[in-house]
Design a protein around this motif. Structure first.
Motif, PDB file in Angstrom:
ATOM      1  N   THR A 320      -0.916 -25.943  15.330  1.00  0.00           N
ATOM      2  CA  THR A 320      -0.628 -27.255  14.770  1.00  0.00           C
ATOM      3  C   THR A 320      -1.842 -27.756  14.000  1.00  0.00           C
ATOM      4  OG1 THR A 320      -1.343 -28.285  16.833  1.00  0.00           O
ATOM      5  CG2 THR A 320       1.002 -27.823  16.606  1.00  0.00           C
ATOM      6  N   ASP A 321      -1.659 -28.876  13.326  1.00  0.00           N
ATOM      7  CA  ASP A 321      -2.717 -29.464  12.504  1.00  0.00           C
ATOM      8  C   ASP A 321      -3.356 -30.635  13.233  1.00  0.00           C
ATOM      9  OD1 ASP A 321      -3.947 -29.939   9.668  1.00  0.00           O
ATOM     10  OD2 ASP A 321      -3.148 -31.900  10.290  1.00  0.00           O
ATOM     11  N   ALA A 322      -4.675 -30.775  13.044  1.00  0.00           N
ATOM     12  CA  ALA A 322      -5.409 -31.919  13.602  1.00  0.00           C
ATOM     13  C   ALA A 322      -6.344 -32.444  12.521  1.00  0.00           C
ATOM     14  CB  ALA A 322      -6.190 -31.522  14.854  1.00  0.00           C
ATOM     15  N   ASP A 323      -5.888 -33.480  11.825  1.00  0.00           N
ATOM     16  CA  ASP A 323      -6.706 -34.119  10.792  1.00  0.00           C
ATOM     17  C   ASP A 323      -7.156 -33.139   9.709  1.00  0.00           C
ATOM     18  OD1 ASP A 323      -6.519 -36.599  12.076  1.00  0.00           O
ATOM     19  OD2 ASP A 323      -8.209 -36.106  13.378  1.00  0.00           O
ATOM     20  N   GLY A 324      -6.222 -32.268   9.291  1.00  0.00           N
ATOM     21  CA  GLY A 324      -6.498 -31.401   8.165  1.00  0.00           C
ATOM     22  C   GLY A 324      -7.124 -30.070   8.488  1.00  0.00           C
ATOM     23  N   VAL A 325      -7.271 -29.747   9.774  1.00  0.00           N
ATOM     24  CA  VAL A 325      -7.800 -28.447  10.185  1.00  0.00           C
ATOM     25  C   VAL A 325      -6.969 -27.936  11.355  1.00  0.00           C
ATOM     26  CG1 VAL A 325     -10.151 -28.976   9.432  1.00  0.00           C
ATOM     27  CG2 VAL A 325      -9.477 -29.448  11.795  1.00  0.00           C
ATOM     28  N   PRO A 326      -7.047 -26.646  11.672  1.00  0.00           N
ATOM     29  CA  PRO A 326      -6.308 -26.134  12.833  1.00  0.00           C
ATOM     30  C   PRO A 326      -6.732 -26.838  14.114  1.00  0.00           C
ATOM     31  CG  PRO A 326      -7.076 -24.320  11.458  1.00  0.00           C
ATOM     32  CD  PRO A 326      -7.735 -25.554  10.942  1.00  0.00           C
ATOM     33  N   SER A 327      -5.733 -27.137  14.949  1.00  0.00           N
ATOM     34  CA  SER A 327      -6.008 -27.905  16.176  1.00  0.00           C
ATOM     35  C   SER A 327      -6.514 -27.044  17.317  1.00  0.00           C
ATOM     36  CB  SER A 327      -4.724 -28.610  16.631  1.00  0.00           C
ATOM     37  OG  SER A 327      -3.754 -27.654  17.056  1.00  0.00           O
ATOM     38  N   GLY A 328      -6.286 -25.725  17.250  1.00  0.00           N
ATOM     39  CA  GLY A 328      -6.590 -24.855  18.382  1.00  0.00           C
ATOM     40  C   GLY A 328      -5.423 -24.735  19.345  1.00  0.00           C
ATOM     41  N   SER A 329      -4.336 -25.490  19.099  1.00  0.00           N
ATOM     42  CA  SER A 329      -3.154 -25.463  19.966  1.00  0.00           C
ATOM     43  C   SER A 329      -2.009 -24.745  19.271  1.00  0.00           C
ATOM     44  CB  SER A 329      -2.709 -26.890  20.322  1.00  0.00           C
ATOM     45  OG  SER A 329      -3.725 -27.565  21.034  1.00  0.00           O
ATOM     46  N   LEU A 330      -1.358 -23.857  19.985  1.00  0.00           N
ATOM     47  CA  LEU A 330      -0.221 -23.129  19.436  1.00  0.00           C
ATOM     48  C   LEU A 330       0.985 -24.058  19.272  1.00  0.00           C
ATOM     49  CD1 LEU A 330      -0.435 -19.906  21.642  1.00  0.00           C
ATOM     50  CD2 LEU A 330      -1.019 -20.073  19.208  1.00  0.00           C
ATOM     51  N   VAL A 331       1.828 -23.762  18.263  1.00  0.00           N
ATOM     52  CA  VAL A 331       3.058 -24.532  18.114  1.00  0.00           C
ATOM     53  C   VAL A 331       4.044 -24.198  19.223  1.00  0.00           C
ATOM     54  CG1 VAL A 331       2.801 -24.735  15.626  1.00  0.00           C
ATOM     55  CG2 VAL A 331       4.073 -22.802  16.563  1.00  0.00           C
ATOM     56  N   HIS A 332       3.879 -23.026  19.815  1.00  0.00           N
ATOM     57  CA  HIS A 332       4.746 -22.574  20.897  1.00  0.00           C
ATOM     58  C   HIS A 332       3.991 -21.482  21.642  1.00  0.00           C
ATOM     59  CE1 HIS A 332       8.073 -20.425  22.902  1.00  0.00           C
ATOM     60  NE2 HIS A 332       8.751 -21.570  22.810  1.00  0.00           N
ATOM     61  N   ALA A 333       4.280 -21.336  22.904  1.00  0.00           N
ATOM     62  CA  ALA A 333       3.573 -20.335  23.702  1.00  0.00           C
ATOM     63  C   ALA A 333       3.747 -18.926  23.151  1.00  0.00           C
ATOM     64  CB  ALA A 333       4.061 -20.383  25.157  1.00  0.00           C
ATOM     65  N   ASP A 334       4.853 -18.661  22.442  1.00  0.00           N
ATOM     66  CA  ASP A 334       5.100 -17.329  21.881  1.00  0.00           C
ATOM     67  C   ASP A 334       4.436 -17.122  20.525  1.00  0.00           C
ATOM     68  OD1 ASP A 334       6.630 -16.316  23.962  1.00  0.00           O
ATOM     69  OD2 ASP A 334       8.499 -17.150  23.161  1.00  0.00           O
ATOM     70  N   ALA A 335       3.807 -18.165  19.972  1.00  0.00           N
ATOM     71  CA  ALA A 335       3.320 -18.097  18.590  1.00  0.00           C
ATOM     72  C   ALA A 335       1.940 -17.468  18.482  1.00  0.00           C
ATOM     73  CB  ALA A 335       3.312 -19.488  17.978  1.00  0.00           C
ATOM     74  N   THR A 336       1.732 -16.363  19.170  1.00  0.00           N
ATOM     75  CA  THR A 336       0.487 -15.608  19.060  1.00  0.00           C
ATOM     76  C   THR A 336       0.766 -14.156  19.387  1.00  0.00           C
ATOM     77  OG1 THR A 336      -1.803 -15.403  19.848  1.00  0.00           O
ATOM     78  CG2 THR A 336      -0.147 -16.110  21.461  1.00  0.00           C
ATOM     79  N   GLN A 337       0.067 -13.270  18.655  1.00  0.00           N
ATOM     80  CA  GLN A 337       0.269 -11.846  18.884  1.00  0.00           C
ATOM     81  C   GLN A 337      -0.949 -11.103  18.388  1.00  0.00           C
ATOM     82  OE1 GLN A 337       2.987 -10.520  20.471  1.00  0.00           O
ATOM     83  NE2 GLN A 337       1.916  -8.569  20.469  1.00  0.00           N
ATOM     84  N   GLY A 338      -1.357 -10.099  19.125  1.00  0.00           N
ATOM     85  CA  GLY A 338      -2.503  -9.303  18.728  1.00  0.00           C
ATOM     86  C   GLY A 338      -2.127  -8.173  17.798  1.00  0.00           C
ATOM     87  N   MET A 339      -3.109  -7.777  16.962  1.00  0.00           N
ATOM     88  CA  MET A 339      -2.970  -6.595  16.118  1.00  0.00           C
ATOM     89  C   MET A 339      -4.135  -5.674  16.421  1.00  0.00           C
ATOM     90  SD  MET A 339      -1.787  -8.097  12.396  1.00  0.00           S
ATOM     91  CE  MET A 339      -1.277  -6.484  11.807  1.00  0.00           C
TER      92      MET A 339
END
Length: 447
Positions: A320-339
Motif C-alpha cells: 500500500t501507499d503511505a504519503d507517496g512512498v511504499p508503506s511496508g505493508s502488503l495489500v494482502h497476505a498473499d501479495a508476496t512471492q520470492g524469486m
C-alpha cells in the motif's frame, strides 16, 4: 437515389414480414443500392490550405419503393389503401429485399408514403414509400462463420478472421474452454491492427468448459458456468472488426493489466540493484501503479531483471501507499512471492512470479511493486540482481513513479517521473498449457 431494381416473380420485398411485391401490389421500383451519406470529420490546418482527415461516420440509408396498388373494385381498393397505411405506420421493422441470390435486411421506418390517385382510379392507384434505415446498413438474413477452431493457450493465440460484406459487422464471439488453463480467471483480446484492447476477468472457478460470449452488437459479456449464464462487466473496448483480414491476439489467464510501454526487451536498460550486501547495504526498488477499475483476479507480476554472479533470491511484493512512498505493508497476505536466482538469466529478460491466490486491487488507489532481497545469509557485493528500467517518453508507465533505496532502515526518496521500472501486472489468474474453442459468427453487413 440509384438505378431501378429489376424484379422477377421469385424476388422478395417484405416489410414486417408482409409482402409488398405480388398481388395486390405491382411493384416496379426498389431503390436500395445507393450507399448512405458519409460524414467526413476533419480539422482545418492552421495557416495552411486543406485539412486533416480524422474519421468518418455513415448516416441513415434511404430506400424508395414505388409501384401500383390494385383491386377488383373501388371499395376493395380503398380498403387496401388503409391496410397499406397501417402497415407503413409500423416503426423499426424488418425490410427484406432480394439481392444477389440472398436476402438483405434493413431495420427501417417509413418516413413518407403517397398515393397519387386521380378521380378515375377505381381499381388501381400509384404509390410510393420512402424508408429510413437508421443504422445505415443492411445485413444478411443468414449467419456466416468466420472462425470455428481450437487453439493452444500455452502462448498468446493469433486469431485471424476474414470478414465479408461491404461494411464492418458486429459478430458474436464465443470462447469455450475445451480445457481452460488451471487457475484461469480472465481473458484479453487485442486488436493488433488498431491497438484496441478488451479484458474480461471474473474471480470464480472457471472449470474446464465454461463459456465466454462477447456480443459485439449489444456490448454484452455473458459467462456461463455449469449451464448458468451471468452477464458480467468488462474493461477496455469491445472488439471491432473491419471488412477483409483482421488480426487479434487472444490470451487466456495471466493477461497484462498495467505495464510499461517499451516495444521489446531490447529497450530495457540496467537499473538499480536488489541485494543484501556488506558493501552496498540493503538495496530495494519500488514502482508505483494504479488500476482504472477494481480487479479481484490479480495474481502475477513480470519483472525485467538479470543476475550477476550467484545471488540467492529476492521478493516481489505489492504494498500500500503511505504519503507517496511504499508503506511496508502488503495489500494482502498473499501479495508476496520470492524469486530464486535459478529461475533468472544473466541477460535482461522478463521473469514471472505468481502469488498463491488472486488478490483484489481497488480502482484509482495507489499501490507499489516492491523488489527487495529475500535471502539470508547476506549476498556479497559481486552477487546481485539488476532490475530493468525504461526512460523514454513513449516507454515509461505514465501513472506512476520509480524509486530505489539503499539502506536499512528503508529511506525512500522522491519518485522519478521520467524513469519506470519495467514491469507487467498480470490479471485473470494464471495461464498455461491448455486449449480453447473460438467461434466467431456474424451477419454480413452492406452499405
Amino acid at each position: 437515389m440509384g438505378k431501378v431494381c429489376k424484379l422477377n416473380m421469385n424476388d422478395i420485398v417484405t416489410f414486417d414480414s408482409e409482402s409488398i411485391i405480388g398481388a395486390p401490389y405491382i411493384t416496379r421500383i426498389v431503390q436500395h443500392e445507393s450507399s448512405p451519406d458519409r460524414r467526413i470529420i476533419s480539422h482545418e490546418l492552421t495557416r495552411e490550405d486543406g485539412s486533416v482527415f480524422v474519421s468518418s461516420r455513415y448516416r441513415e440509408k434511404r430506400i424508395l419503393i414505388e409501384g401500383i396498388l390494385t383491386e377488383d373494385d373501388a371499395g376493395d381498393l380503398e380498403e387496401q389503401i388503409d391496410a397499406m397505411k397501417e402497415l407503413l405506420s409500423r416503426e423499426e421493422k424488418n425490410l427484406d429485399i432480394s439481392w444477389n441470390g440472398e436476402t438483405r435486411r434493413y431495420v427501417a421506418t417509413c418516413s413518407r408514403h403517397t398515393f397519387d390517385r386521380d378521380h378515375f382510379h377505381l381499381r388501381h392507384v400509384p404509390f410510393s414509400a420512402e424508408f429510413v434505415a437508421s443504422a445505415g446498413f443492411g445485413i444478411d438474413t443468414v449467419t456466416t462463420t468466420a472462425i470455428d477452431d481450437t487453439y493452444d493457450t500455452t502462448t498468446d493465440v493469433s486469431v485471424e478472421p476474414t470478414i465479408l460484406g461491404t461494411a464492418p459487422p458486429k459478430p458474436i464471439i464465443t470462447l469455450t474452454g475445451n480445457n481452460w488453463p488451471s487457475g484461469c480467471r480472465g481473458i484479453s483480446i487485442v486488436n493488433e491492427d488498431t491497438g484496441e484492447r478488451f479484458l474480461f476477468s471474473r474471480n470464480v472457478d472457471w472449470g474446464t468448459d465454461s463459456i465466454v460470449e462477447i456480443n459485439c452488437a449489444l456490448k454484452k459479456i455473458t459467462h456461463t458456468i455449469s449451464g448458468v449464464p451471468t452477464v458480467c462487466d468488462f474493461a477496455g473496448l469491445i472488439p471491432q472488426f473491419k471488412v477483409g483480414a483482421n488480426n487479434f491476439t487472444l490470451k487466456a489467464g495471466a493477461v497484462v493489466n498495467q505495464a510499461t510501454r517499451e516495444a521489446s526487451i531490447a529497450d530495457v536498460e540496467e537499473g538499480a540493484m536488489v541485494v543484501n550486501s556488506t558493501s552496498y547495504g540493503k538495496c530495494r526498488t519500488a514502482q508505483k501503479f494504479s488500476l482504472p477499475y477494481t480487479d479481484a483476479t490479480v495474481q502475477g507480476i513480470r519483472i525485467a531483471v538479470l543476475k550477476l554472479g550467484s545471488p540467492l533470491s529476492f521478493n516481489v511484493r505489492i504494498e500500500t501507499d503511505a504519503d507517496g512512498v511504499p508503506s511496508g505493508s502488503l495489500v494482502h497476505a498473499d501479495a508476496t512471492q520470492g524469486m530464486s536466482q535459478a529461475s533468472i538469466g544473466t541477460s535482461m529478460g522478463y521473469w514471472s512470479v505468481f502469488f498463491p491466490n488472486p488478490i483484489s486491487l481497488q480502482a484509482n488507489i495507489t499501490y507499489w511493486i516492491v523488489c527487495e532481497p529475500g535471502n539470508t545469509p547476506v549476498d556479497s557485493s559481486m552477487n546481485y540482481f539488476l532490475v530493468g528500467i525504461v526512460n523514454g517518453a513513449d516507454e515509461i508507465y505514465t501513472d506512476g513513479g520509480y524509486m530505489a533505496d539503499i539502506g536499512n532502515p528503508i529511506v525512500w526518496g522522491t519518485p522519478s517521473t521520467i524513469v519506470s521500472q519495467a514491469f507487467q501486472l498480470l490479471s485473470g489468474g494464471r495461464g498455461g498449457a491448455s486449449s480453447v474453442d473460438v467461434l466467431i459468427q456474424y451477419e454480413k453487413t452492406y452499405l
